[in-house]
Design a protein around this motif. Sequence first.
Motif, mmCIF file in Angstrom:
data_model
loop_
_atom_site.group_PDB
_atom_site.id
_atom_site.type_symbol
_atom_site.label_atom_id
_atom_site.label_comp_id
_atom_site.label_asym_id
_atom_site.label_seq_id
_atom_site.Cartn_x
_atom_site.Cartn_y
_atom_site.Cartn_z
ATOM 1 N N VAL A 89 2.087 -7.512 -5.003
ATOM 2 C CA VAL A 89 2.160 -6.728 -6.244
ATOM 3 C C VAL A 89 1.026 -5.710 -6.283
ATOM 4 O O VAL A 89 1.231 -4.529 -6.603
ATOM 5 N N ALA A 90 -0.184 -6.135 -5.935
ATOM 6 C CA ALA A 90 -1.339 -5.232 -5.928
ATOM 7 C C ALA A 90 -1.130 -4.089 -4.943
ATOM 8 O O ALA A 90 -1.456 -2.928 -5.242
ATOM 9 N N ALA A 91 -0.570 -4.396 -3.779
ATOM 10 C CA ALA A 91 -0.308 -3.353 -2.772
ATOM 11 C C ALA A 91 0.716 -2.353 -3.283
ATOM 12 O O ALA A 91 0.565 -1.135 -3.116
ATOM 13 N N LEU A 92 1.769 -2.857 -3.925
ATOM 14 C CA LEU A 92 2.831 -1.993 -4.423
ATOM 15 C C LEU A 92 2.336 -1.072 -5.539
ATOM 16 O O LEU A 92 2.723 0.101 -5.611
ATOM 17 N N LEU A 93 1.448 -1.574 -6.387
ATOM 18 C CA LEU A 93 1.051 -0.840 -7.599
ATOM 19 C C LEU A 93 -0.305 -0.146 -7.485
ATOM 20 O O LEU A 93 -0.747 0.495 -8.438
ATOM 21 N N HIS A 94 -0.956 -0.220 -6.347
ATOM 22 C CA HIS A 94 -2.357 0.220 -6.250
ATOM 23 C C HIS A 94 -2.560 1.714 -6.516
ATOM 24 O O HIS A 94 -3.664 2.142 -6.851
ATOM 25 N N ASP A 95 -1.507 2.532 -6.398
ATOM 26 C CA ASP A 95 -1.651 3.986 -6.579
ATOM 27 C C ASP A 95 -0.946 4.517 -7.829
ATOM 28 O O ASP A 95 -0.750 5.729 -7.957
ATOM 29 N N LEU A 96 -0.599 3.650 -8.758
ATOM 30 C CA LEU A 96 0.130 4.083 -9.956
ATOM 31 C C LEU A 96 -0.602 5.173 -10.730
ATOM 32 O O LEU A 96 0.016 6.000 -11.402
ATOM 33 N N GLY A 97 -1.929 5.187 -10.656
ATOM 34 C CA GLY A 97 -2.708 6.073 -11.500
ATOM 35 C C GLY A 97 -2.961 7.468 -10.955
ATOM 36 O O GLY A 97 -3.699 8.247 -11.575
ATOM 37 N N HIS A 98 -2.355 7.811 -9.819
ATOM 38 C CA HIS A 98 -2.577 9.157 -9.280
ATOM 39 C C HIS A 98 -1.946 10.215 -10.183
ATOM 40 O O HIS A 98 -0.848 10.042 -10.710
ATOM 41 N N GLY A 99 -2.678 11.317 -10.333
ATOM 42 C CA GLY A 99 -2.169 12.454 -11.091
ATOM 43 C C GLY A 99 -1.455 13.424 -10.174
ATOM 44 O O GLY A 99 -1.320 13.178 -8.973
ATOM 45 N N PRO A 100 -0.983 14.546 -10.711
ATOM 46 C CA PRO A 100 -0.294 15.554 -9.890
ATOM 47 C C PRO A 100 -1.130 15.947 -8.673
ATOM 48 O O PRO A 100 -2.350 16.114 -8.771
ATOM 49 N N LEU A 101 -0.465 16.072 -7.538
ATOM 50 C CA LEU A 101 -1.103 16.465 -6.280
ATOM 51 C C LEU A 101 -2.169 15.468 -5.829
ATOM 52 O O LEU A 101 -3.097 15.811 -5.084
ATOM 53 N N SER A 102 -2.045 14.227 -6.277
ATOM 54 C CA SER A 102 -2.922 13.130 -5.854
ATOM 55 C C SER A 102 -4.399 13.435 -6.093
ATOM 56 O O SER A 102 -4.792 13.762 -7.201
ATOM 57 N N HIS A 103 -5.225 13.375 -5.052
ATOM 58 C CA HIS A 103 -6.679 13.504 -5.212
ATOM 59 C C HIS A 103 -7.093 14.874 -5.736
ATOM 60 O O HIS A 103 -8.158 15.006 -6.353
ATOM 61 N N VAL A 104 -6.283 15.886 -5.506
ATOM 62 C CA VAL A 104 -6.610 17.238 -5.973
ATOM 63 C C VAL A 104 -6.787 17.249 -7.491
ATOM 64 O O VAL A 104 -7.654 17.951 -8.025
ATOM 65 N N PHE A 105 -5.979 16.461 -8.171
ATOM 66 C CA PHE A 105 -5.984 16.479 -9.637
ATOM 67 C C PHE A 105 -7.345 16.086 -10.199
ATOM 68 O O PHE A 105 -7.754 16.582 -11.249
ATOM 69 N N GLU A 106 -8.045 15.201 -9.502
ATOM 70 C CA GLU A 106 -9.351 14.758 -9.984
ATOM 71 C C GLU A 106 -10.374 15.888 -9.947
ATOM 72 O O GLU A 106 -11.412 15.816 -10.615
ATOM 73 N N LYS A 107 -10.106 16.922 -9.162
ATOM 74 C CA LYS A 107 -10.988 18.094 -9.122
ATOM 75 C C LYS A 107 -10.645 19.065 -10.254
ATOM 76 O O LYS A 107 -11.446 19.925 -10.603
ATOM 77 N N LEU A 108 -9.447 18.933 -10.794
ATOM 78 C CA LEU A 108 -8.980 19.854 -11.836
ATOM 79 C C LEU A 108 -9.215 19.338 -13.246
ATOM 80 O O LEU A 108 -9.496 20.098 -14.160
ATOM 81 N N THR A 109 -9.093 18.039 -13.419
ATOM 82 C CA THR A 109 -9.142 17.470 -14.759
ATOM 83 C C THR A 109 -10.567 17.447 -15.318
ATOM 84 O O THR A 109 -11.512 17.139 -14.582
ATOM 85 N N PRO A 110 -10.718 17.754 -16.596
ATOM 86 C CA PRO A 110 -12.044 17.683 -17.220
ATOM 87 C C PRO A 110 -12.473 16.240 -17.498
ATOM 88 O O PRO A 110 -13.639 15.979 -17.767
ATOM 89 N N LEU A 111 -11.527 15.306 -17.439
ATOM 90 C CA LEU A 111 -11.859 13.907 -17.680
ATOM 91 C C LEU A 111 -12.542 13.310 -16.454
ATOM 92 O O LEU A 111 -12.276 13.707 -15.324
ATOM 93 N N LYS A 112 -13.421 12.343 -16.687
ATOM 94 C CA LYS A 112 -14.108 11.699 -15.574
ATOM 95 C C LYS A 112 -13.343 10.472 -15.081
ATOM 96 O O LYS A 112 -13.769 9.799 -14.143
ATOM 97 N N THR A 113 -12.228 10.187 -15.704
ATOM 98 C CA THR A 113 -11.436 9.018 -15.334
ATOM 99 C C THR A 113 -10.797 9.209 -13.967
ATOM 100 O O THR A 113 -10.064 10.167 -13.744
ATOM 101 N N LYS A 114 -11.066 8.303 -13.030
ATOM 102 C CA LYS A 114 -10.505 8.374 -11.687
ATOM 103 C C LYS A 114 -9.119 7.726 -11.654
ATOM 104 O O LYS A 114 -8.745 6.980 -12.567
ATOM 105 N N HIS A 115 -8.381 7.987 -10.563
ATOM 106 C CA HIS A 115 -7.017 7.446 -10.512
ATOM 107 C C HIS A 115 -7.010 5.923 -10.489
ATOM 108 O O HIS A 115 -6.063 5.289 -10.976
ATOM 109 N N GLU A 116 -8.059 5.305 -9.933
ATOM 110 C CA GLU A 116 -8.119 3.841 -9.932
ATOM 111 C C GLU A 116 -8.172 3.293 -11.363
ATOM 112 O O GLU A 116 -7.557 2.257 -11.660
ATOM 113 N N GLU A 117 -8.920 3.987 -12.232
ATOM 114 C CA GLU A 117 -9.009 3.548 -13.626
ATOM 115 C C GLU A 117 -7.676 3.726 -14.348
ATOM 116 O O GLU A 117 -7.276 2.881 -15.156
#
Length: 407
Positions: A89-117
């Motif tokens: 279950v953990a393996a299947l769901l581990h990436d649920l929190g990715h935003g658009p364009l995966s890691h790129v989104f974390e460079k765009l968003t003003p929020l400090k919340t990472k995809h893991e959170e």
Amino acid sequence: MRDNWYIKDPIHKEIILKNDSSDLFLELTKTREFLRLRSIMQLGLSYKLFPSANHTRYSHSLGAYQVASKFTEVLSEKISKKDAELVKVAALLHDLGHGPLSHVFEKLTPLKTKHEEWTTKIISCKDSEVNKVLRKYKVDVNQVIQIIEGTHKNKWMIQLISSDIDVDRIDYLLRDSYFVGTHFGTIDLDILLKRVKIIDNILAFSENTSTLIRSFWYGRIHMNIDVYENKNLLIYEWILELIFTRLREIQPKLKEYENKILFYKDYEWMLIEKEISVDEYLALNDYTLFCFLNSIRKIKIDDLLDYLAEAFEFGKGFDYMSFEEFNIKYGNKTFENDKYTFKIKPISQKTLYSKKEESNIYQYGNNDKLIKFKDSSLYTSIKNNTESKKIVLINQILLFNNKSKGK
């Protein structure tokens, strides 16, 4: 309902979702939160450089689940069915929190919340379909989150989901190298599975897997250099960052045209920098982001924004050079509007070894004695390839159109 369900996959051939009495994994893949991953590209903007790199977080998550299934199957005599279920279950769901364009989104968003959170927020949200399915099948949601966050009491579970050789890295290196057209990320998974044990709550591989481990790590090095930290890819990511910088600067003007901008309400929070809910976050994906940007481009309300949009679409007007070369050529000048003119970018590959020159991979020798995988020659090679280097991303139009001035 059929007794067996599987999905065809170019990496693992068949991904088995149901081959016993439980529909748990099949139902998880049909939830809104998991299906959303079909609309998020695994490698973000890499498709602009590698035309076939358009695989998704959906296929990668299924792949990570399949690798976890193989590991739990060979370890089945040492682990309980419940623990095997939790890991899968953990393996299947581990990436649920990715935003658009995966890691790129974390460079765009003003929020400090990472995809893991975001992943843990989605899984723990009682209104999410994923959470409802887990509760329906009496899966301990807290334990799933503990495995993903790395706080679970069973270290072997954490190692399978997040370590130097885990189900996530195994699948993404196999999958990414396949779709970009390289052979860097290959690993003989069958041999690895034949030589794995759980000893004292630790996941360990036989000593004779050392060559396999070295090969796997070298693959990571080369994928980082040639794909994940590709200099031309960094240019596209920078242009997208500049687009959102400009959008924030002209947001009041932009709001006047909100009725003409697709998905404006979904992305307005990024421009005015406010917090959003899980439900609002789940509305975001690659398609809505591109529609949002393309509809802004058509309005033509700002010359600089129009120029950046054209550069992003057609890849023109930007370049890079080494930090040393930049200093020699332009070190005695200042530039107007610096943030749009150039960006000094440190290039340092992801850390593959700790400062202690050892990994978090365990091996076993005679009498199942646990030893840390350690290879000084590999460490030296990795260190030489991953030292921090600087390049300068350059906006050629602004740099060379007489907007620079000598001191």
